[in-house]
Design a protein around this motif. Structure first.
Motif, PDB file in Angstrom:
ATOM      1  N   ALA A 110       0.838  -1.205   0.000  1.00 60.55           N
ATOM      2  CA  ALA A 110       0.000   0.000   0.000  1.00 60.55           C
ATOM      3  C   ALA A 110       0.871   1.253   0.000  1.00 60.55           C
ATOM      4  O   ALA A 110       0.566   2.243  -0.680  1.00 60.55           O
ATOM      5  N   GLU A 111       1.961   1.210   0.750  1.00 59.29           N
ATOM      6  CA  GLU A 111       2.865   2.363   0.800  1.00 59.29           C
ATOM      7  C   GLU A 111       3.494   2.611  -0.571  1.00 59.29           C
ATOM      8  O   GLU A 111       3.560   3.749  -1.042  1.00 59.29           O
ATOM      9  N   ARG A 112       3.910   1.537  -1.201  1.00 55.61           N
ATOM     10  CA  ARG A 112       4.569   1.676  -2.517  1.00 55.61           C
ATOM     11  C   ARG A 112       3.621   2.178  -3.596  1.00 55.61           C
ATOM     12  O   ARG A 112       4.048   2.804  -4.545  1.00 55.61           O
ATOM     13  N   HIS A 113       2.332   1.869  -3.464  1.00 59.98           N
ATOM     14  CA  HIS A 113       1.390   2.217  -4.528  1.00 59.98           C
ATOM     15  C   HIS A 113       0.489   3.400  -4.198  1.00 59.98           C
ATOM     16  O   HIS A 113      -0.571   3.569  -4.780  1.00 59.98           O
ATOM     17  N   GLY A 114       0.890   4.179  -3.215  1.00 55.32           N
ATOM     18  CA  GLY A 114       0.126   5.380  -2.902  1.00 55.32           C
ATOM     19  C   GLY A 114      -1.249   5.109  -2.323  1.00 55.32           C
ATOM     20  O   GLY A 114      -2.151   5.946  -2.425  1.00 55.32           O
ATOM     21  N   LEU A 115      -1.428   3.925  -1.731  1.00 53.64           N
ATOM     22  CA  LEU A 115      -2.742   3.597  -1.185  1.00 53.64           C
ATOM     23  C   LEU A 115      -2.784   3.707   0.336  1.00 53.64           C
ATOM     24  O   LEU A 115      -3.807   3.432   0.965  1.00 53.64           O
ATOM     25  N   ILE A 116      -1.653   4.116   0.909  1.00 53.09           N
ATOM     26  CA  ILE A 116      -1.576   4.042   2.367  1.00 53.09           C
ATOM     27  C   ILE A 116      -2.530   5.002   3.069  1.00 53.09           C
ATOM     28  O   ILE A 116      -3.119   4.677   4.095  1.00 53.09           O
ATOM     29  N   ASP A 117      -2.707   6.215   2.497  1.00 54.83           N
ATOM     30  CA  ASP A 117      -3.606   7.173   3.158  1.00 54.83           C
ATOM     31  C   ASP A 117      -5.036   6.658   3.174  1.00 54.83           C
ATOM     32  O   ASP A 117      -5.746   6.755   4.178  1.00 54.83           O
ATOM     33  N   LEU A 118      -5.427   6.069   2.052  1.00 53.11           N
ATOM     34  CA  LEU A 118      -6.756   5.501   1.933  1.00 53.11           C
ATOM     35  C   LEU A 118      -6.951   4.388   2.966  1.00 53.11           C
ATOM     36  O   LEU A 118      -7.962   4.315   3.667  1.00 53.11           O
TER      37      LEU A 118
END
Ligand code: G
Ligand code: G
Ligand code: MN
Length: 399
Positions: free
Chosen positions: A195-203
């Motif tokens: 998630a961190e690598r793909h920009g999904l962590i905030d979501l």
């Protein structure tokens, strides 16, 4: 001791016999011994051992060299290290072995003591269980995460944090869990980094925080109150809008910021220091608790630590686990606790799995204890059940 196959390596006849006698007393069924490292290596190459007890100072081939061979050729499942030398030296050899992938069940000063040896040997089973688990690693994709978020496959488990003295439930840590209908249970170790690598962590973080706050609200309505700890990704600390939306969401659920602690891993505090500290300072100003997580697993030093506006120091499992059988580790732990207290931080020991470690931590005045020994992470309904049925007997047993 089951089918345990053990090799004792020591150049002193007296010491070797002494160790063999202790092993016999403990019921180790298959025992071998060797007078030096070279002979031990020959024996192990013919037949591997479960555990090798190694004396560090030996002629022909010393224990350090032997341990490297054992690790490189996987000639044993684990070692126990003995020496009459400086505890720091013994401990650094242990670190070397583990860096080579060879688990260390104990690092002891001579003479070997029966209870320490017993405690060390007992770790072997836990080790096997861990190995089996870590072999099942599946790749998760960004698309999988997206689907999981939409489908509600992600939930939180909660692990109790109890006071060492009195075993009061002071808080719980929320830990992400992914129950996938096809892939089964997926551990956060497998999806947080993706998630961190793909920009999904905030979501992901918002989604989970909302679940956590909703749960907290329900507990509050039922009159149950304890602190809720929530893990933040180091990446989130650079996000300047983070504090505002956490504060907003918390208020929306009618929860006081003082009831929430945000955990950030020690290593997050090394890189983008200025913006991380700004974020943490603002969280503190708003009344949230801030915990430094995994302390002792990375490279933060005391000075860096003193600059972080934290309320709590969580001492990593690596420093805590088996501390009762590693005297030199105990020294490090003791210093860490003292330092934390001087910095006005509440101390939490993570990953406590054994009674011996628990007793020692309590003795060292570590305020809060978290680990399988007391309770595993569990779903919210299980937690209520645990509070009602398991907590009182636990208090009685550990009084
Ligand atoms: O249970 P455990 O396997 O639960 O967690 C493994 C790692 O994942 C730990 O380092 C933990 O801090 C991290 N982790 C668990 N839940 C979350 C979460 O909700 N957010 C983030 N960023 N990390 C989490
Ligand atoms: O990095 P962080 O401290 O957030 O992660 C906590 C992790 O430790 C989670 O994966 C949690 O499931 C795990 N954990 C909690 N208690 C124990 C324990 O006693 N032993 C082990 N091996 N892991 C534990
Ligand atoms: Mn944590």
């Amino acid at each position: 001791m089951g089918e345990l196959n053990l090799l004792v390596v020591d150049d002193s006849d007296v010491q070797r016999q002494f160790a063999l006698d202790l092993c016999r007393t403990l019921g180790v069924p298959r025992l071998r011994d060797a007078r030096n490292g070279a002979l031990a290596l020959d024996q192990l190459r013919q037949q591997r051992a479960d555990v090798v007890i190694v004396d560090l100072e030996m002629p022909v081939m010393d224990g350090v060299e032997l341990i490297r061979h054992i690790a490189k050729e996987t000639l044993a499942r684990a070692v126990i290290i003995l020496s009459s030398k400086d505890p720091v030296l013994i401990s650094s050899v242990g670190t070397m072995a583990e860096a080579d992938g060879l688990p260390v069940l104990g690092t002891f000063n001579k003479p070997l003591k029966q209870d320490l040896l017993h405690c060390g040997l007992k770790q072997l089973d836990a080790l096997t269980a861990q190995k089996d688990k870590s072999q099942r690693v599946e790749e998760v994709t960004a698309r999988d995460i997206d689907i999981a978020l939409r489908s509600g496959y992600l939930t939180l488990y909660y692990q109790p944090k109890l006071t060492g003295k009195g075993l009061l439930l002071k808080g719980v840590e929320a830990l992400a869990r992914w129950h996938d209908p096809v892939k089964g249970t997926i551990s956060p170790d497998q999806f947080i980094a993706v998630a961190e690598r793909h920009g999904l962590i905030d979501l992901l973080t918002r989604h989970l925080l909302e679940i956590a706050l909703q749960q907290k609200q329900q507990w509050q309505r039922r009159g149950v109150s304890f602190n809720l700890a929530f893990n933040l990704s180091p990446l989130s600390l650079a996000d300047l809008t983070l504090v505002d939306w956490i504060a907003q969401l918390t208020a929306q659920y009618g929860i006081a910021p003082g009831e929430i602690t945000l955990e950030v891993t020690e290593n997050a505090l090394l890189g983008e220091l200025a913006s991380s500290i700004q974020t943490l300072a603002r969280l503190r100003l708003k009344g949230f608790g801030v915990a430094i997580d995994d302390y002792g697993s990375g490279f933060a030093n005391a000075q860096q630590l003193s600059r972080v506006p934290a309320t709590e120091l969580k001492i990593d499992r690596a420093l805590v686990h088996n501390v009762a059988t590693r005297p030199q580790q105990r020294t490090i732990l003791q210093n860490t606790v003292e330092m934390a207290h001087q910095l006005q931080l509440v101390t939490v020991a993570e990953g406590v799995e054994h009674r011996e470690d628990f007793d020692l931590l309590r003795q060292l005045n570590v305020e809060l204890i978290q680990g399988y020994f007391l309770a595993k992470p569990m779903p919210a309904d299980k937690l209520m059940q645990w509070m009602q049925t398991d907590l009182a007997p636990l208090r009685k047993q550990l009084r």
